[in-house]
Motif scaffolding. Structure first.
Motif, PDB file in Angstrom:
ATOM      1  N   ASP A  47      11.471   2.258   9.183  1.00  0.00           N
ATOM      2  CA  ASP A  47      10.758   3.463   8.732  1.00  0.00           C
ATOM      3  C   ASP A  47      10.212   3.306   7.318  1.00  0.00           C
ATOM      4  O   ASP A  47       9.255   3.981   6.931  1.00  0.00           O
ATOM      5  CB  ASP A  47      11.689   4.673   8.772  1.00  0.00           C
ATOM      6  N   PHE A  48      10.823   2.419   6.525  1.00  0.00           N
ATOM      7  CA  PHE A  48      10.382   2.218   5.144  1.00  0.00           C
ATOM      8  C   PHE A  48       8.932   1.782   5.076  1.00  0.00           C
ATOM      9  O   PHE A  48       8.155   2.278   4.259  1.00  0.00           O
ATOM     10  CB  PHE A  48      11.269   1.172   4.462  1.00  0.00           C
ATOM     11  N   ILE A  49       8.540   0.861   5.965  1.00  0.00           N
ATOM     12  CA  ILE A  49       7.170   0.349   5.961  1.00  0.00           C
ATOM     13  C   ILE A  49       6.182   1.470   6.252  1.00  0.00           C
ATOM     14  O   ILE A  49       5.112   1.561   5.640  1.00  0.00           O
ATOM     15  CB  ILE A  49       7.023  -0.790   6.987  1.00  0.00           C
ATOM     16  N   ALA A  50       6.562   2.359   7.177  1.00  0.00           N
ATOM     17  CA  ALA A  50       5.671   3.465   7.537  1.00  0.00           C
ATOM     18  C   ALA A  50       5.540   4.474   6.409  1.00  0.00           C
ATOM     19  O   ALA A  50       4.481   5.088   6.232  1.00  0.00           O
ATOM     20  CB  ALA A  50       6.195   4.147   8.796  1.00  0.00           C
ATOM     21  N   MET A  51       6.612   4.631   5.600  1.00  0.00           N
ATOM     22  CA  MET A  51       6.609   5.650   4.554  1.00  0.00           C
ATOM     23  C   MET A  51       6.103   5.137   3.217  1.00  0.00           C
ATOM     24  O   MET A  51       5.667   5.926   2.369  1.00  0.00           O
ATOM     25  CB  MET A  51       8.025   6.204   4.376  1.00  0.00           C
ATOM     26  N   ALA A  52       6.170   3.817   2.989  1.00  0.00           N
ATOM     27  CA  ALA A  52       5.869   3.268   1.669  1.00  0.00           C
ATOM     28  C   ALA A  52       4.465   3.605   1.199  1.00  0.00           C
ATOM     29  O   ALA A  52       4.228   3.826  -0.001  1.00  0.00           O
ATOM     30  CB  ALA A  52       6.072   1.758   1.671  1.00  0.00           C
ATOM     31  N   GLY A  53       3.515   3.671   2.131  1.00  0.00           N
ATOM     32  CA  GLY A  53       2.142   3.971   1.738  1.00  0.00           C
ATOM     33  C   GLY A  53       1.977   5.345   1.124  1.00  0.00           C
ATOM     34  O   GLY A  53       1.062   5.568   0.316  1.00  0.00           O
ATOM     35  N   ALA A  54       2.878   6.275   1.485  1.00  0.00           N
ATOM     36  CA  ALA A  54       2.773   7.638   0.959  1.00  0.00           C
ATOM     37  C   ALA A  54       3.333   7.756  -0.449  1.00  0.00           C
ATOM     38  O   ALA A  54       3.230   8.819  -1.066  1.00  0.00           O
ATOM     39  CB  ALA A  54       3.507   8.606   1.890  1.00  0.00           C
ATOM     40  N   TRP A  55       3.938   6.670  -0.950  1.00  0.00           N
ATOM     41  CA  TRP A  55       4.576   6.747  -2.257  1.00  0.00           C
ATOM     42  C   TRP A  55       3.658   6.291  -3.388  1.00  0.00           C
ATOM     43  O   TRP A  55       4.091   6.225  -4.547  1.00  0.00           O
ATOM     44  CB  TRP A  55       5.845   5.892  -2.261  1.00  0.00           C
ATOM     45  N   GLY A  56       2.420   5.973  -3.093  1.00  0.00           N
ATOM     46  CA  GLY A  56       1.494   5.544  -4.140  1.00  0.00           C
ATOM     47  C   GLY A  56       1.318   6.593  -5.217  1.00  0.00           C
ATOM     48  O   GLY A  56       1.241   6.277  -6.415  1.00  0.00           O
ATOM     49  N   THR A  57       1.263   7.864  -4.816  1.00  0.00           N
ATOM     50  CA  THR A  57       1.095   8.951  -5.786  1.00  0.00           C
ATOM     51  C   THR A  57       2.268   9.024  -6.742  1.00  0.00           C
ATOM     52  O   THR A  57       2.095   9.174  -7.960  1.00  0.00           O
ATOM     53  CB  THR A  57       0.943  10.294  -5.053  1.00  0.00           C
ATOM     54  N   SER A  58       3.486   8.914  -6.197  1.00  0.00           N
ATOM     55  CA  SER A  58       4.663   9.004  -7.063  1.00  0.00           C
ATOM     56  C   SER A  58       4.763   7.798  -7.995  1.00  0.00           C
ATOM     57  O   SER A  58       5.225   7.921  -9.132  1.00  0.00           O
ATOM     58  CB  SER A  58       5.937   9.138  -6.222  1.00  0.00           C
ATOM     59  N   LEU A  59       4.303   6.635  -7.526  1.00  0.00           N
ATOM     60  CA  LEU A  59       4.300   5.462  -8.403  1.00  0.00           C
ATOM     61  C   LEU A  59       3.305   5.642  -9.544  1.00  0.00           C
ATOM     62  O   LEU A  59       3.558   5.197 -10.671  1.00  0.00           O
ATOM     63  CB  LEU A  59       3.967   4.207  -7.593  1.00  0.00           C
ATOM     64  N   GLY A  60       2.170   6.279  -9.259  1.00  0.00           N
ATOM     65  CA  GLY A  60       1.213   6.580 -10.324  1.00  0.00           C
ATOM     66  C   GLY A  60       1.795   7.550 -11.332  1.00  0.00           C
ATOM     67  O   GLY A  60       1.631   7.378 -12.554  1.00  0.00           O
ATOM     68  N   LEU A  61       2.507   8.561 -10.841  1.00  0.00           N
ATOM     69  CA  LEU A  61       3.141   9.521 -11.745  1.00  0.00           C
ATOM     70  C   LEU A  61       4.294   8.888 -12.516  1.00  0.00           C
ATOM     71  O   LEU A  61       4.638   9.349 -13.612  1.00  0.00           O
ATOM     72  CB  LEU A  61       3.638  10.733 -10.948  1.00  0.00           C
ATOM     73  N   LEU A  62       4.888   7.836 -11.953  1.00  0.00           N
ATOM     74  CA  LEU A  62       5.950   7.108 -12.661  1.00  0.00           C
ATOM     75  C   LEU A  62       5.441   6.567 -13.991  1.00  0.00           C
ATOM     76  O   LEU A  62       6.135   6.649 -15.016  1.00  0.00           O
ATOM     77  CB  LEU A  62       6.463   5.971 -11.784  1.00  0.00           C
ATOM     78  N   ALA A  63       4.235   6.006 -13.988  1.00  0.00           N
ATOM     79  CA  ALA A  63       3.666   5.473 -15.229  1.00  0.00           C
ATOM     80  C   ALA A  63       3.478   6.583 -16.265  1.00  0.00           C
ATOM     81  O   ALA A  63       3.774   6.400 -17.460  1.00  0.00           O
ATOM     82  CB  ALA A  63       2.339   4.787 -14.934  1.00  0.00           C
ATOM     83  N   LEU A  64       3.013   7.748 -15.821  1.00  0.00           N
ATOM     84  CA  LEU A  64       2.843   8.882 -16.733  1.00  0.00           C
ATOM     85  C   LEU A  64       4.197   9.363 -17.244  1.00  0.00           C
ATOM     86  O   LEU A  64       4.345   9.710 -18.431  1.00  0.00           O
ATOM     87  CB  LEU A  64       2.115  10.020 -16.016  1.00  0.00           C
ATOM     88  N   TYR A  65       5.192   9.364 -16.368  1.00  0.00           N
ATOM     89  CA  TYR A  65       6.558   9.747 -16.765  1.00  0.00           C
ATOM     90  C   TYR A  65       7.078   8.829 -17.862  1.00  0.00           C
ATOM     91  O   TYR A  65       7.649   9.289 -18.858  1.00  0.00           O
ATOM     92  CB  TYR A  65       7.465   9.698 -15.536  1.00  0.00           C
ATOM     93  N   MET A  66       6.874   7.528 -17.711  1.00  0.00           N
ATOM     94  CA  MET A  66       7.348   6.575 -18.707  1.00  0.00           C
ATOM     95  C   MET A  66       6.660   6.791 -20.050  1.00  0.00           C
ATOM     96  O   MET A  66       7.281   6.669 -21.106  1.00  0.00           O
ATOM     97  CB  MET A  66       7.119   5.153 -18.216  1.00  0.00           C
ATOM     98  N   LEU A  67       5.390   7.135 -20.006  1.00  0.00           N
ATOM     99  CA  LEU A  67       4.651   7.423 -21.240  1.00  0.00           C
ATOM    100  C   LEU A  67       5.231   8.650 -21.933  1.00  0.00           C
ATOM    101  O   LEU A  67       5.434   8.653 -23.158  1.00  0.00           O
ATOM    102  CB  LEU A  67       3.175   7.631 -20.917  1.00  0.00           C
TER     103      LEU A  67
END
Length: 344
Positions: A75-95
């Motif tokens: 199921d991870f492979i099917a869901m991983a594509g939906a996490w792109g948004t949260s990864l983008g927000l991760l960079a903003l969070y770190m800033l």
């Protein structure tokens, strides 16, 4: 009488094991790792003749990497594509975190900008210490800041899930979905050994951990195996990991530790509050639970946050992926941004 190094390491592990058993019997959260950590930390601060079991740490984190990799289901492979948004927000969070913690360490701790930057960055201890040694920063302050951040983060989050949310963080979760047969055991052993070797060859961050995790994840995501390391092995690995963390406080004077802990406490609380804000935002955008996002963003170590995610049955793959990306962002940007700091 001066003890030989092996005796000091054995004493540290015995103290760590006693701490783990004590925490388990009392019913405290994440008992094997936190119990070992606090018991060995107390021994180190009090001047007991202990040494960290550093030589077996790579094997320990390899076991934990294989264990966490077992949660990477198809199921991870099917869901991983939906996490792109949260990864983008991760960079903003770190800033956002860096914008708060770096000035905090500069002015509250009264350090130079270089030390404040390396102490306040939401990054791995190893990377920040190496850069600090290269640039002449206060390495001891950096080590204390990051070690205490991990200790405080793990303790606060484990206690929150246990006491506030009522999660059974002290229980040993069901790591795998299938019995451990001999062929499965050999596959998991290969994941640990070959994964650690490949991690070094491919220059992974934290190679002894990331290599086994990646190879184990591949085997589980492709359904080659559905087993995980046996519970006693995982308990031993957590005790060793906690003991290594606790022994980092060897030689630290109580007053120095108390001041560093006070500074780290407020820096960690500020970081967790920012993480909570981003967790609410990410939950609203992609629907991932706030608990999982907090573990993915929390300023603890990847291994430690992965263990808590496992204990509360959160999505280990989501948590691990975000911590890996965080480490990669730091590796790519920490040194270039360092050159922009004011002098002194």
């Amino acid at each position: 009488m001066t003890l030989p190094p092996l005796a000091k390491i054995s004493l540290a592990l015995c103290i760590g094991a006693l701490g783990g058993v004590s925490f388990y019997l009392i019913g405290l959260p994440l008992p094997w790792m936190l119990g070992a950590l606090f018991a060995s930390m107390a021994a180190a601060i009090l001047g007991a003749p202990v040494l960290p079991p550093n030589r077996i740490r790579p094997a320990t984190v390899a076991v934990i990497g294989v264990m966490l990799g077992a949660r990477f289901t198809p199921d991870f492979i099917a869901m991983a594509g939906a996490w792109g948004t949260s990864l983008g927000l991760l960079a903003l969070y770190m800033l956002c975190v860096s914008a708060v913690t770096v000035p905090y360490y500069r002015f509250a701790a009264k350090t130079d900008w270089q030390t404040a930057y390396l102490a306040g960055m939401p990054a791995g201890l190893t990377e920040m210490v190496e850069l600090g040694e290269e640039k002449g920063a206060d390495v001891r302050a950096i080590i204390l800041a990051h070690t205490l951040r991990i200790v405080i983060t793990v303790a606060l989050i484990a206690i929150w899930f246990r006491l506030i949310e009522g999660r059974n963080v002290g229980a040993m979760p069901n790591f795998g979905t299938a019995p451990l047969t001999l062929p499965d055991a050999l596959l998991l052993l290969a994941s640990a050994v070959i994964g650690a070797w490949a991690g070094r060859k491919l220059h992974f961050p934290a190679p002894a951990f990331m290599g086994p995790l990646a190879l184990s994840a591949l085997l589980h995501a492709t359904e080659i195996t559905a087993s995980a390391p046996p519970v006693p092995v995982v308990i031993a690995a957590q005790i060793i990991l906690g003991t290594v963390l606790g022994c980092r406080f060897i030689g630290v004077r109580p007053m120095v530790l108390a001041r560093a802990a006070w500074l780290s406490l407020w820096a960690t609380i500020a970081t967790l509050l920012i993480a909570l804000g981003f967790a609410v935002l990410i939950h609203a955008v992609i629907g991932v639970t706030t608990d999982q996002v907090i573990l993915a963003l929390a300023p603890g170590g990847l291994t430690e946050m992965g263990l808590i995610a496992l204990a509360i049955n959160a999505d280990v793959a989501f948590v691990a992926l975000h911590h890996v990306v965080r480490i990669l962002i730091v590796i790519l940007l920490a040194k270039p941004l360092f050159t922009l700091l004011p002098k002194g």
